[in-house]
Design a protein around this motif. Structure first.
Motif, mmCIF file in Angstrom:
data_model
loop_
_atom_site.group_PDB
_atom_site.id
_atom_site.type_symbol
_atom_site.label_atom_id
_atom_site.label_comp_id
_atom_site.label_asym_id
_atom_site.label_seq_id
_atom_site.Cartn_x
_atom_site.Cartn_y
_atom_site.Cartn_z
ATOM 1 N N PRO A 109 44.377 35.844 32.984
ATOM 2 C CA PRO A 109 43.956 34.459 33.282
ATOM 3 C C PRO A 109 45.058 33.439 33.052
ATOM 4 N N VAL A 132 42.058 36.016 43.357
ATOM 5 C CA VAL A 132 40.950 36.223 42.426
ATOM 6 C C VAL A 132 39.894 35.155 42.698
ATOM 7 N N ARG A 192 45.951 40.488 38.171
ATOM 8 C CA ARG A 192 44.600 40.001 38.474
ATOM 9 C C ARG A 192 43.789 39.752 37.209
ATOM 10 N N ASP A 193 44.083 40.510 36.144
ATOM 11 C CA ASP A 193 43.309 40.392 34.902
ATOM 12 C C ASP A 193 43.990 39.510 33.868
ATOM 13 N N SER A 206 36.555 35.288 41.291
ATOM 14 C CA SER A 206 35.797 35.005 40.069
ATOM 15 C C SER A 206 36.166 36.010 38.988
ATOM 16 N N ARG A 207 35.831 35.618 37.726
ATOM 17 C CA ARG A 207 36.090 36.479 36.572
ATOM 18 C C ARG A 207 34.808 36.618 35.750
ATOM 19 N N ARG A 233 38.177 39.366 32.935
ATOM 20 C CA ARG A 233 38.644 40.302 33.965
ATOM 21 C C ARG A 233 38.152 39.871 35.343
ATOM 22 N N ALA A 234 39.005 40.066 36.344
ATOM 23 C CA ALA A 234 38.624 39.706 37.713
ATOM 24 C C ALA A 234 37.527 40.647 38.205
ATOM 25 N N ASP A 235 36.421 40.083 38.636
ATOM 26 C CA ASP A 235 35.330 40.922 39.142
ATOM 27 C C ASP A 235 35.071 40.732 40.634
ATOM 28 N N VAL A 266 37.658 39.996 44.029
ATOM 29 C CA VAL A 266 39.015 39.771 44.513
ATOM 30 C C VAL A 266 39.041 39.937 46.028
#
Length: 267
Positions: A93, A122, A90-91, A124-125, A130-132, A134
């Protein structure tokens, strides 16, 4: 006047957008709450749940189910590493796929192991990549997995039966040719006068040949029973079967001046 008009227009537009957003959220909640799957909208950075359509999963509370790495003890030992790699993506990109899914075993609060299909996207990042936000969906698939396992066991059993049937058929075929030669030669020998010792040897060979013939017949029948071919059953006189079984020893019996009664009284 123009400024006031523009301001009112903007306010109306903002109000319409708020209404549309509220309607979209309502529709999303209705769809989510009616879904058989567990839906989680989470913030991995803050370790928080933004939204979920279930208050519990497999007997665990929402807090216990925020993220998989927080319940590692409930993930099957054979799946822990796979689940960890799956969630770590997830983290990253650089990963092209927006969604990631996995099937793994989770121990329910009752102690039973359940199969689940998990998928996250995911949304948004943050500035650090980092994915914020999910979106996670979880489906319990224990029933399907059990059926897949049953089908696999059935396929393996069919293959085992096929291998056994082929072996029995081939083995019985290989036995019949030399056995026929032995029986024929014994018959030819018995057409000539033999010493008492030779006659004993011939009788012993006949008995062994008969035993092998019976074994081959049993192997052939077993191969038929293990195959998928439906047997055609028919009534057969038992006296005829007994008459056939005494043929290998009939010459010896006659030479010894003995008789063998095989007629059975039929009801």
């Amino acid at each position: 006047i123009v400024a006031t008009y523009i301001q009112k227009t903007v306010l109306v537009e903002l109000d319409n957008q708020k209404k549309e957003l509220a309607e979209s959220e309502t529709l999303f909640r209705e769809l989510a709450e009616g879904s058989p799957d567990i839906i989680l909208f989470v913030n991995p950075v803050e370790n928080s749940i933004i939204y979920t359509n279930r208050s519990a999963l497999l007997g665990y509370t929402q807090i216990e189910w925020i993220f998989f790495y927080q319940v590692r003890d409930t993930v099957h030992s054979e799946d822990v590493e796979r689940v960890g790699r799956w969630w770590a993506k997830r983290d990253d990109p650089s990963v092209d796929k927006p969604s990631h899914e996995i099937e793994c075993r989770i121990r329910a609060n009752s102690g039973n192991w359940e199969w689940i299909h998990a998928r996250y996207t995911v949304i948004s990042r943050g500035e650090d990549g980092r994915a914020d936000k999910v979106l996670i969906t979880l489906s319990i698939i224990t029933g399907r997995k059990q059926e897949d396992m049953r089908q696999m066991q059935v396929s393996l059993e069919r293959e085992r039966v096929k291998i056994l049937t082929d072996f029995i058929r081939d083995a019985s075929h290989e036995f019949r040719t030399p056995l026929s030669t032995i029986v024929t030669n014994l018959y030819m020998l018995e057409q000539h006068e033999q010493s008492e010792n030779d006659q004993k040897l011939i009788t012993s060979i006949e008995q062994q040949a008969f035993s092998i013939s019976t074994l081959v017949d049993a192997m052939t029948l077993l191969a038929k029973l293990n195959s998928d071919v439906t047997l055609a059953l028919e009534i057969y006189p038992i006296n005829a079967i007994i008459d056939e079984s005494k043929v290998p020893s009939s010459v010896s019996i006659v030479n010894k001046g003995q008789t063998l009664a095989t007629d059975l009284a039929m009801p």
